[in-house]
Design a protein around this motif. Structure first.
Motif, PDB file in Angstrom:
ATOM      1  N   MET A  59      36.905  38.164  43.969  1.00 60.49           N
ATOM      2  CA  MET A  59      37.233  39.513  44.411  1.00 60.49           C
ATOM      3  C   MET A  59      36.729  39.781  45.828  1.00 60.49           C
ATOM      4  N   LEU A  63      38.588  40.278  49.461  1.00 63.06           N
ATOM      5  CA  LEU A  63      38.228  41.468  50.240  1.00 63.06           C
ATOM      6  C   LEU A  63      37.809  41.092  51.657  1.00 63.06           C
ATOM      7  N   LEU A 115      46.810  41.994  49.049  1.00 59.18           N
ATOM      8  CA  LEU A 115      46.686  43.065  48.054  1.00 59.18           C
ATOM      9  C   LEU A 115      47.334  42.647  46.733  1.00 59.18           C
ATOM     10  N   MET A 118      44.967  40.223  45.068  1.00 57.66           N
ATOM     11  CA  MET A 118      43.825  40.968  44.521  1.00 57.66           C
ATOM     12  C   MET A 118      44.192  41.644  43.197  1.00 57.66           C
ATOM     13  N   SER A 119      45.425  42.117  43.078  1.00 63.31           N
ATOM     14  CA  SER A 119      45.852  42.719  41.809  1.00 63.31           C
ATOM     15  C   SER A 119      45.936  41.652  40.713  1.00 63.31           C
ATOM     16  N   ARG A 122      42.410  41.020  39.578  1.00 61.91           N
ATOM     17  CA  ARG A 122      41.934  42.075  38.680  1.00 61.91           C
ATOM     18  C   ARG A 122      42.594  41.955  37.304  1.00 61.91           C
ATOM     19  N   CYS A 241      38.816  48.384  39.446  1.00 59.80           N
ATOM     20  CA  CYS A 241      40.150  48.215  40.031  1.00 59.80           C
ATOM     21  C   CYS A 241      40.717  49.490  40.644  1.00 59.80           C
ATOM     22  N   THR A 243      39.562  51.275  43.116  1.00 59.28           N
ATOM     23  CA  THR A 243      39.509  51.250  44.578  1.00 59.28           C
ATOM     24  C   THR A 243      40.679  50.459  45.155  1.00 59.28           C
ATOM     25  N   HIS A 244      40.951  49.318  44.538  1.00 57.97           N
ATOM     26  CA  HIS A 244      42.085  48.505  44.991  1.00 57.97           C
ATOM     27  C   HIS A 244      43.394  49.247  44.812  1.00 57.97           C
ATOM     28  N   ASN A 286      39.865  51.149  53.808  1.00 53.33           N
ATOM     29  CA  ASN A 286      39.552  50.003  52.947  1.00 53.33           C
ATOM     30  C   ASN A 286      38.054  49.742  52.799  1.00 53.33           C
ATOM     31  N   TYR A 290      35.684  50.746  49.417  1.00 51.38           N
ATOM     32  CA  TYR A 290      35.112  49.610  48.690  1.00 51.38           C
ATOM     33  C   TYR A 290      33.590  49.664  48.673  1.00 51.38           C
TER      34      TYR A 290
END
Length: 310
Positions: A59, A63, A115, A118-119, A122, A241, A243-244, A286, A290
């Motif tokens: 993660m 980031l 992004l 990152m999903s 998660r 998750c 924040t993302h 961002n 975070y």
């Protein structure tokens, strides 16, 4: 024979924001402060993740690349934009304009893909936690990040090369603060159908498919969270998750509102300020969100600041 009478454009004039008058200096100072804060915040994220072993997880690895991408994006746009505001317009060569357009497209597309990755991270962590460590290993993380940067560069380069093949012989004034796609295309006196077709065909792979993937990932995540029995467990899982998801909504929302609704007119001031949201606001948003929502990063940054002050 008629085409030989054209004077081909070799440089453009960026108008920036007109009619600022007495607000020019305050607006310039506001954007300068925002830019400095954006660079400092994102560099701090990169340093914190790189220096702390506790943050060497997928993660934070993603980031870190997201923050680096934001640094490149803002640095490509903002310094020249500040010059345009201060001088109430500025010239830029055709090569410089295409270079800025290439870097802008590369960073934006890469951020879309990061992004998306990152999903997926998660989704695996929440929906498939038992197999998460074995699936999301270092080699997969590195491969996904490299793929994001490579795809971003490739899609941007195709668009830049096709745009660079156009001839410009009309008014050389760009009613924007940077070399964006639609303003450049509007000035061309040659056939732009190939470039427009390329953008139309690339849009699903750059915007639509990643966005749909993110939506489906979070649908599964929400159903998994709702299946958790304890309230505290649901809140803790969702906080990892949320924040993302907030960053995704801001970034994709502004991009889709501009590039999927060109009929609204790119030259309107409202679209310029909308462009500011993903060239300045989102890159600052961002790292702030975070760090505010993530105790691990806050602890590392607090220690880092303490050592610097000491």
């Amino acid at each position: 024979m008629h085409q030989h009478n054209h004077t081909f454009v070799t440089e453009f004039f960026l108008l920036g924001f007109q009619n600022l008058h007495i607000f020019k200096i305050p607006f310039f100072i506001l954007l300068l402060k925002t830019y400095i804060m954006t660079i400092c915040a994102n560099v701090l994220i990169v340093l914190a993740v790189s220096a702390s072993l506790s943050l060497h997880t997928p993660m934070y690895f993603f980031l870190c690349h997201l923050s680096f991408c934001d640094v490149l994006l803002t640095t490509n746009i903002v310094p020249n934009m500040l010059h345009v505001i201060l001088e109430e317009g500025s010239t830029i060569t055709l090569f410089g304009c295409l270079a800025q357009f290439q870097m802008f497209g590369w960073c934006c597309i890469t951020e879309c893909y990061i992004l998306t990755v990152m999903s997926y991270d998660r989704y695996l962590a929440i929906c498939n936690p038992l197999h998460y460590p074995s699936i999301m290993g270092f080699h997969l993380c590195l491969g996904l990040v490299l793929l994001c940067w490579m795809l971003g560069f490739m899609f941007a380069l195709i668009s830049t090369v096709l745009t660079g093949r156009l001839q410009f012989c009309k008014d050389n004034t760009i009613d924007h603060f940077f070399c964006d796609f639609l303003p450049i295309l509007e000035l061309s006196c040659s056939d732009t159908s190939l470039v427009e077709m390329e953008e139309f065909l690339a849009a699903p792979f750059v915007l639509l498919f990643p966005f749909v993937f993110i939506i489906f990932s979070y649908v599964y995540i929400v159903f998994t969270i709702l299946g958790i029995s304890s309230t505290s467990g649901r809140q803790k899982t969702f906080s990892t998750c949320s924040t993302h998801l907030a960053v995704v909504c801001v970034f994709y929302g502004t991009l889709i509102s501009i590039y999927l609704s060109p009929s609204r007119g790119y030259s309107l001031n409202i679209n310029k300020f909308t462009s500011l949201s993903y060239t300045m606001v989102t890159p600052l948003f961002n790292p702030i969100i975070y760090t505010l929502r993530n105790q691990g990063i806050r602890n590392v940054i607090d220690k880092f600041i303490f050592l610097v002050e000491k």
